[in-house]
Design a protein around this motif. Structure first.
Motif, short mmCIF file in Angstrom:
data_model
loop_
_atom_site.label_atom_id
_atom_site.label_comp_id
_atom_site.label_asym_id
_atom_site.label_seq_id
_atom_site.Cartn_x
_atom_site.Cartn_y
_atom_site.Cartn_z
N ILE A 5 -2.58 46.05 42.42
CA ILE A 5 -2.53 47.32 43.14
C ILE A 5 -2.10 48.45 42.22
O ILE A 5 -2.66 49.55 42.23
N GLU A 6 -1.07 48.19 41.41
CA GLU A 6 -0.59 49.20 40.47
C GLU A 6 -1.66 49.54 39.44
O GLU A 6 -1.83 50.71 39.04
N TRP A 7 -2.42 48.53 39.01
CA TRP A 7 -3.49 48.74 38.03
C TRP A 7 -4.60 49.61 38.62
O TRP A 7 -5.12 50.51 37.98
N ILE A 8 -4.92 49.36 39.90
CA ILE A 8 -5.94 50.16 40.58
C ILE A 8 -5.49 51.61 40.73
O ILE A 8 -6.26 52.54 40.55
N LYS A 9 -4.20 51.78 41.06
CA LYS A 9 -3.65 53.14 41.20
C LYS A 9 -3.72 53.89 39.87
O LYS A 9 -4.04 55.09 39.83
N LYS A 10 -3.44 53.19 38.78
CA LYS A 10 -3.52 53.82 37.47
C LYS A 10 -4.95 54.22 37.12
O LYS A 10 -5.20 55.29 36.54
N LEU A 11 -5.91 53.34 37.48
CA LEU A 11 -7.32 53.65 37.24
C LEU A 11 -7.75 54.89 38.02
O LEU A 11 -8.49 55.74 37.51
N ASN A 12 -7.29 54.99 39.26
CA ASN A 12 -7.65 56.13 40.10
C ASN A 12 -7.11 57.44 39.55
O ASN A 12 -7.68 58.51 39.79
N LYS A 13 -6.01 57.36 38.80
CA LYS A 13 -5.43 58.56 38.20
C LYS A 13 -6.04 58.87 36.83
O LYS A 13 -5.85 59.96 36.31
N ASN A 14 -6.77 57.91 36.27
CA ASN A 14 -7.38 58.09 34.97
C ASN A 14 -8.62 58.97 35.08
O ASN A 14 -9.58 58.64 35.77
N LYS A 15 -8.59 60.12 34.40
CA LYS A 15 -9.69 61.09 34.52
C LYS A 15 -11.00 60.56 33.96
O LYS A 15 -12.07 60.82 34.51
N LYS A 16 -10.94 59.80 32.88
CA LYS A 16 -12.16 59.25 32.29
C LYS A 16 -12.80 58.24 33.23
O LYS A 16 -14.02 58.22 33.39
N PHE A 17 -11.97 57.39 33.84
CA PHE A 17 -12.48 56.41 34.79
C PHE A 17 -13.13 57.09 35.99
O PHE A 17 -14.22 56.70 36.43
N LYS A 18 -12.47 58.14 36.51
CA LYS A 18 -13.01 58.88 37.65
C LYS A 18 -14.32 59.55 37.30
O LYS A 18 -15.24 59.62 38.12
N LEU A 19 -14.42 60.04 36.06
CA LEU A 19 -15.66 60.69 35.63
C LEU A 19 -16.80 59.67 35.53
O LEU A 19 -17.94 59.96 35.92
N ILE A 20 -16.49 58.46 35.04
CA ILE A 20 -17.51 57.41 34.95
C ILE A 20 -18.01 57.02 36.34
O ILE A 20 -19.22 56.87 36.56
N ILE A 21 -17.08 56.87 37.29
CA ILE A 21 -17.46 56.55 38.67
C ILE A 21 -18.33 57.67 39.25
O ILE A 21 -19.36 57.42 39.91
#
Length: 233
Positions: A5-21
């Motif tokens: 859950i914490e890893w997913i939360k960190k991904l959601n805050k990651n701007k590069k990950f959000k841009l890829i999605i």
């Protein structure tokens, strides 16, 4: 489980990950629109709203005087100036994702070919209209748009904090009237139904400006206001 859950939360805050999605959603939106154009719209001589509809209209109109005007070229010629004009009034990320979307639609129209799925016009309109609205909603939820009047609608919505998709529909009706004069009222009428379904789908799926009331009872109102405004940035 907690670590996941914490890893997913960190991904959601990651701007590069959000841009890829977001890019993935925009690409799917473009592919879906090309599919709808070739499978549901072209067999029924339908046009959509916005700049894509104008490009389709121009393609059909110029054929009457034996000029082969590419719909793909029309999409680019209409959208690029709008993107450049809105880049200062809308976020650069929004303009970038929108530009990727309409550019992909233009390119994929030239490189992909899908065959019609239904022979019945009503089924084409129903499925095509809802899917067209879904494809636009997908791009909007990604933080972009499909370009054209979406640029304008998003710009105005950001200013007045209210969706204006119904007004976009009315504006498109004017184009359909012109289309009816030139190519027959039955195709214009079906195109209006197609656009109506698309607009209602967008209104249902994309509700960024849906209003809600929140009531606070506090002896420190300014601190609450400051904290709320900071969270909205």
């Amino acid at each position: 489980m907690k670590n996941v859950i914490e890893w997913i939360k960190k991904l959601n805050k990651n701007k590069k990950f959000k841009l890829i999605i977001s890019l993935g959603m925009v690409i799917i939106s473009a592919l879906l629109q090309v599919y709808i154009l070739q499978v549901f719209m072209t067999p029924c001589d339908l046009i959509s709203g916005g700049f894509t509809g104008i490009a389709l209209f121009m393609n059909k109109a110029l054929k009457l005087i034996h000029i082969d005007f590419s719909t793909s070229l029309g999409i680019l010629l209409l959208n690029i100036p709008a993107a450049l004009l809105c880049v200062k009034g809308i976020s650069k990320r929004f303009v970038f994702l929108s530009s990727v979307q309409f550019t992909l639609v233009s390119l994929l129209l030239q490189s992909l070919e899908f065959k019609p799925f239904f022979d019945d016009m009503v089924l084409n309109i129903l499925f095509g209209g809802v899917l067209w609205g879904f494809s636009i909603s997908l791009a909007l939820r990604a933080g972009g748009s499909t370009g054209g009047t979406d640029f304008i609608a998003q710009y105005v919505s950001n200013k007045i904090h209210k969706g204006i998709w119904d007004y976009v529909f009315y504006f498109n009706c004017v184009m359909y009237v012109c289309y009816g004069f030139m190519f027959g009222w039955i195709h214009a009428g079906y195109s209006i139904i197609f656009q109506f379904l698309s607009t209602k789908t967008i209104s249902s799926l994309y509700q960024r400006y849906e209003q809600m009331t929140i009531e606070f009872t506090t002896s420190h109102p300014q601190k609450v206001i400051d904290a709320f405004m900071l969270s909205c940035r």
